[in-house]
Scaffold this motif. Structure first.
Motif, PDB file in Angstrom:
ATOM      1  N   ILE A 132      66.538  -6.656 -12.944  1.00 46.84           N
ATOM      2  CA  ILE A 132      66.142  -6.463 -14.340  1.00 46.84           C
ATOM      3  C   ILE A 132      64.735  -6.999 -14.594  1.00 46.84           C
ATOM      4  O   ILE A 132      64.208  -7.810 -13.817  1.00 46.84           O
ATOM      5  N   THR A 133      64.165  -6.556 -15.686  1.00 48.67           N
ATOM      6  CA  THR A 133      62.876  -7.049 -16.172  1.00 48.67           C
ATOM      7  C   THR A 133      62.861  -6.842 -17.685  1.00 48.67           C
ATOM      8  O   THR A 133      63.922  -6.608 -18.282  1.00 48.67           O
ATOM      9  N   THR A 134      61.704  -6.936 -18.311  1.00 47.94           N
ATOM     10  CA  THR A 134      61.601  -6.706 -19.757  1.00 47.94           C
ATOM     11  C   THR A 134      60.578  -5.613 -20.035  1.00 47.94           C
ATOM     12  O   THR A 134      59.656  -5.385 -19.236  1.00 47.94           O
ATOM     13  N   ASP A 135      60.774  -4.940 -21.190  1.00 50.00           N
ATOM     14  CA  ASP A 135      59.796  -3.932 -21.585  1.00 50.00           C
ATOM     15  C   ASP A 135      58.704  -4.588 -22.425  1.00 50.00           C
ATOM     16  O   ASP A 135      58.649  -5.828 -22.566  1.00 50.00           O
ATOM     17  N   ALA A 136      57.839  -3.788 -23.001  1.00 48.07           N
ATOM     18  CA  ALA A 136      56.703  -4.315 -23.768  1.00 48.07           C
ATOM     19  C   ALA A 136      57.142  -5.117 -24.982  1.00 48.07           C
ATOM     20  O   ALA A 136      56.415  -5.996 -25.462  1.00 48.07           O
ATOM     21  N   GLU A 137      58.351  -4.838 -25.500  1.00 45.68           N
ATOM     22  CA  GLU A 137      58.853  -5.545 -26.679  1.00 45.68           C
ATOM     23  C   GLU A 137      59.724  -6.745 -26.316  1.00 45.68           C
ATOM     24  O   GLU A 137      60.248  -7.419 -27.201  1.00 45.68           O
ATOM     25  N   GLY A 138      59.891  -6.994 -25.038  1.00 47.78           N
ATOM     26  CA  GLY A 138      60.665  -8.153 -24.610  1.00 47.78           C
ATOM     27  C   GLY A 138      62.145  -7.896 -24.443  1.00 47.78           C
ATOM     28  O   GLY A 138      62.925  -8.832 -24.229  1.00 47.78           O
ATOM     29  N   TYR A 139      62.573  -6.639 -24.522  1.00 47.02           N
ATOM     30  CA  TYR A 139      63.981  -6.308 -24.325  1.00 47.02           C
ATOM     31  C   TYR A 139      64.287  -6.159 -22.839  1.00 47.02           C
ATOM     32  O   TYR A 139      63.445  -5.675 -22.063  1.00 47.02           O
ATOM     33  N   LEU A 140      65.491  -6.555 -22.466  1.00 45.01           N
ATOM     34  CA  LEU A 140      65.897  -6.470 -21.060  1.00 45.01           C
ATOM     35  C   LEU A 140      66.126  -5.005 -20.662  1.00 45.01           C
ATOM     36  O   LEU A 140      66.803  -4.262 -21.367  1.00 45.01           O
ATOM     37  N   ILE A 141      65.561  -4.610 -19.525  1.00 41.69           N
ATOM     38  CA  ILE A 141      65.743  -3.263 -18.996  1.00 41.69           C
ATOM     39  C   ILE A 141      66.013  -3.344 -17.496  1.00 41.69           C
ATOM     40  O   ILE A 141      65.682  -4.343 -16.847  1.00 41.69           O
ATOM     41  N   ALA A 142      66.610  -2.318 -16.973  1.00 43.12           N
ATOM     42  CA  ALA A 142      66.888  -2.262 -15.533  1.00 43.12           C
ATOM     43  C   ALA A 142      65.646  -1.830 -14.767  1.00 43.12           C
ATOM     44  O   ALA A 142      64.856  -1.014 -15.260  1.00 43.12           O
ATOM     45  N   LYS A 143      65.495  -2.356 -13.576  1.00 43.05           N
ATOM     46  CA  LYS A 143      64.402  -1.924 -12.696  1.00 43.05           C
ATOM     47  C   LYS A 143      64.832  -0.768 -11.803  1.00 43.05           C
ATOM     48  O   LYS A 143      63.996  -0.022 -11.302  1.00 43.05           O
ATOM     49  N   SER A 144      66.130  -0.651 -11.627  1.00 46.05           N
ATOM     50  CA  SER A 144      66.674   0.419 -10.771  1.00 46.05           C
ATOM     51  C   SER A 144      68.185   0.385 -10.904  1.00 46.05           C
ATOM     52  O   SER A 144      68.739  -0.383 -11.700  1.00 46.05           O
ATOM     53  N   ASP A 145      68.865   1.215 -10.133  1.00 43.77           N
ATOM     54  CA  ASP A 145      70.320   1.142 -10.029  1.00 43.77           C
ATOM     55  C   ASP A 145      70.670  -0.034  -9.127  1.00 43.77           C
ATOM     56  O   ASP A 145      69.781  -0.672  -8.525  1.00 43.77           O
ATOM     57  N   PHE A 146      71.961  -0.337  -8.998  1.00 44.92           N
ATOM     58  CA  PHE A 146      72.391  -1.357  -8.050  1.00 44.92           C
ATOM     59  C   PHE A 146      71.973  -0.935  -6.640  1.00 44.92           C
ATOM     60  O   PHE A 146      71.997   0.253  -6.308  1.00 44.92           O
ATOM     61  N   THR A 147      71.633  -1.890  -5.828  1.00 45.21           N
ATOM     62  CA  THR A 147      71.218  -1.576  -4.455  1.00 45.21           C
ATOM     63  C   THR A 147      72.411  -1.438  -3.512  1.00 45.21           C
ATOM     64  O   THR A 147      72.257  -0.959  -2.391  1.00 45.21           O
ATOM     65  N   VAL A 148      73.589  -1.876  -3.955  1.00 46.54           N
ATOM     66  CA  VAL A 148      74.827  -1.715  -3.186  1.00 46.54           C
ATOM     67  C   VAL A 148      75.892  -1.191  -4.135  1.00 46.54           C
ATOM     68  O   VAL A 148      75.795  -1.372  -5.349  1.00 46.54           O
ATOM     69  N   PRO A 149      76.923  -0.519  -3.634  1.00 47.30           N
ATOM     70  CA  PRO A 149      77.975   0.006  -4.505  1.00 47.30           C
ATOM     71  C   PRO A 149      78.697  -1.114  -5.255  1.00 47.30           C
ATOM     72  O   PRO A 149      78.930  -2.192  -4.700  1.00 47.30           O
ATOM     73  N   VAL A 150      79.052  -0.844  -6.501  1.00 46.26           N
ATOM     74  CA  VAL A 150      79.817  -1.808  -7.288  1.00 46.26           C
ATOM     75  C   VAL A 150      81.301  -1.535  -7.104  1.00 46.26           C
ATOM     76  O   VAL A 150      81.702  -0.515  -6.552  1.00 46.26           O
TER      77      VAL A 150
END
Length: 360
Positions: free
Chosen positions: A324-342
């Protein structure tokens, strides 16, 4: 009891006693097929025809399964029935029924019609009895005429073999073949992607990193689920089952972040799959001080302060972490899908990418 009475009882025990007279075996009446070769040949043709029809019904079952649309409907006046289900029932049922009818007709008209008396014997079989049984079996095979009527035997074997095909074909309804490509496109993939916002799973409000307090746990989902819920309820449930998250905030100095995951968290805020890797139970029992997450089903315990590693219980692999990371407004966003199956582990799954203790 007097001695004379004892002697009489012993004598009665030695004499075979029948409640009613033994009627014996009735006079045998020859069947028409035993005395008329044309009748026997006609009966044989009838058996062959029924077995052939059984084979055709089995093949028709397979054709109907693939050719008839599952949405087609048959109308019987005021009654309605699904076309595929009705036709599959008819062809599958007839395939089995015709084999039964052919065997009965064969036994009654063509097999040996000799009448015998079988004297009862003790349940336990002696070696002599077993040898006699083997001889009787061979005699039965000979009496059935299978050696002389090989066409019937071949047709019976063919019909019995083909009637199993419908059962095998219907296994396809259990779902898509779980090949590597199918797994990668379905159960090993979620709706998480780069830029997808993390939202509260109740209010669907975006989660701001600055609003989270140390020690807090939030149940979250991807923002795209809210739209999917109205467009396709079935797809929504499937996506929600795989994409559910827990977000926790911990003191950055109290957690271990491997070098490979330095940019997966935001000032001690980490996101993990909410689905236990044992059998898929949802998890949210959070112990702030130890950073442990406990599964209520079988007590698998994961250390969220150390990459979600298993510290107790039957779970065999770490809890998947979402970058995860944050967008320009400081909201949490995903950087990608999970790297391994859930979700729960399964033997076909490639687990080489699972995080293990000591990985960087």
């Amino acid at each position: 009891m007097k001695s004379t009475e004892l002697e009489t009882t012993d004598q009665m025990d030695q004499v075979e006693y029948h409640p009613i007279p033994d009627p014996g075996v009735e006079e045998h009446v020859e069947r028409w097929t035993d005395v008329n070769q044309h009748a026997a040949n006609r009966a044989a043709r009838q058996v062959i025809m029924m077995l052939g029809l059984s084979m055709l019904c089995s093949l028709a079952f397979v054709v109907i399964y693939f050719a008839v649309d599952k949405r087609e409907v048959l109308n019987f006046g005021p009654l309605h029935s699904n076309a595929q289900t009705t036709l599959l029932g008819l062809t599958g049922g007839l395939a089995v029924l015709l084999i039964g009818f052919s065997c009965i007709h064969w036994a009654k008209q063509l097999m040996n019609d000799e009448e015998v008396v079988d004297v009862r014997h003790p349940i336990a079989s002696t070696p002599e009895d077993q040898a006699e049984m083997a001889e009787s079996w061979q005699a039965g095979v000979s009496d059935s005429g299978i050696g002389r009527r090989k066409v019937i035997g071949g047709m019976l074997a063919g019909a019995a073999g083909l009637v199993a095909i419908p059962a095998v074909v219907t296994l396809a309804d259990m779902g898509p073949h779980p090949g590597k490509g199918t797994r990668a496109a379905t159960i090993e993939k979620t709706v998480w992607a780069e830029g997808v916002k993390l939202v509260n799973d109740i209010t669907y409000k975006p989660i701001k990193a600055s609003d989270m307090e140390t020690g807090q746990l939030v149940n979250a989902e991807p923002e795209v689920l809210e739209h999917l819920m109205h467009e396709d309820p079935v797809a929504y449930q499937r996506a929600k089952a795989k994409a559910a998250l827990i977000i926790v905030r911990m003191d950055p100095s109290s957690i271990k972040v491997p070098e490979s995951r330095k940019d997966w968290q935001v000032n001690g805020i980490l996101a993990y799959s909410k689905i236990c890797t044992h059998v898929g139970c949802p998890i949210s029992l959070w112990e702030q001080k130890s950073h442990h997450l406990l599964c209520p089903c079988h007590q698998s315990t994961f250390d969220l302060g150390d990459s979600g590693l298993v510290v107790f219980g039957p779970a065999a692999r770490a809890l998947p972490q979402l970058p995860i990371t944050t967008d320009a407004e400081g909201y949490l966003i995903a950087k990608s899908d999970f790297t391994v199956p859930v979700g729960p582990s399964y033997f076909e799954r490639d687990s080489r990418n699972d995080f293990k203790k000591g990985d960087n």
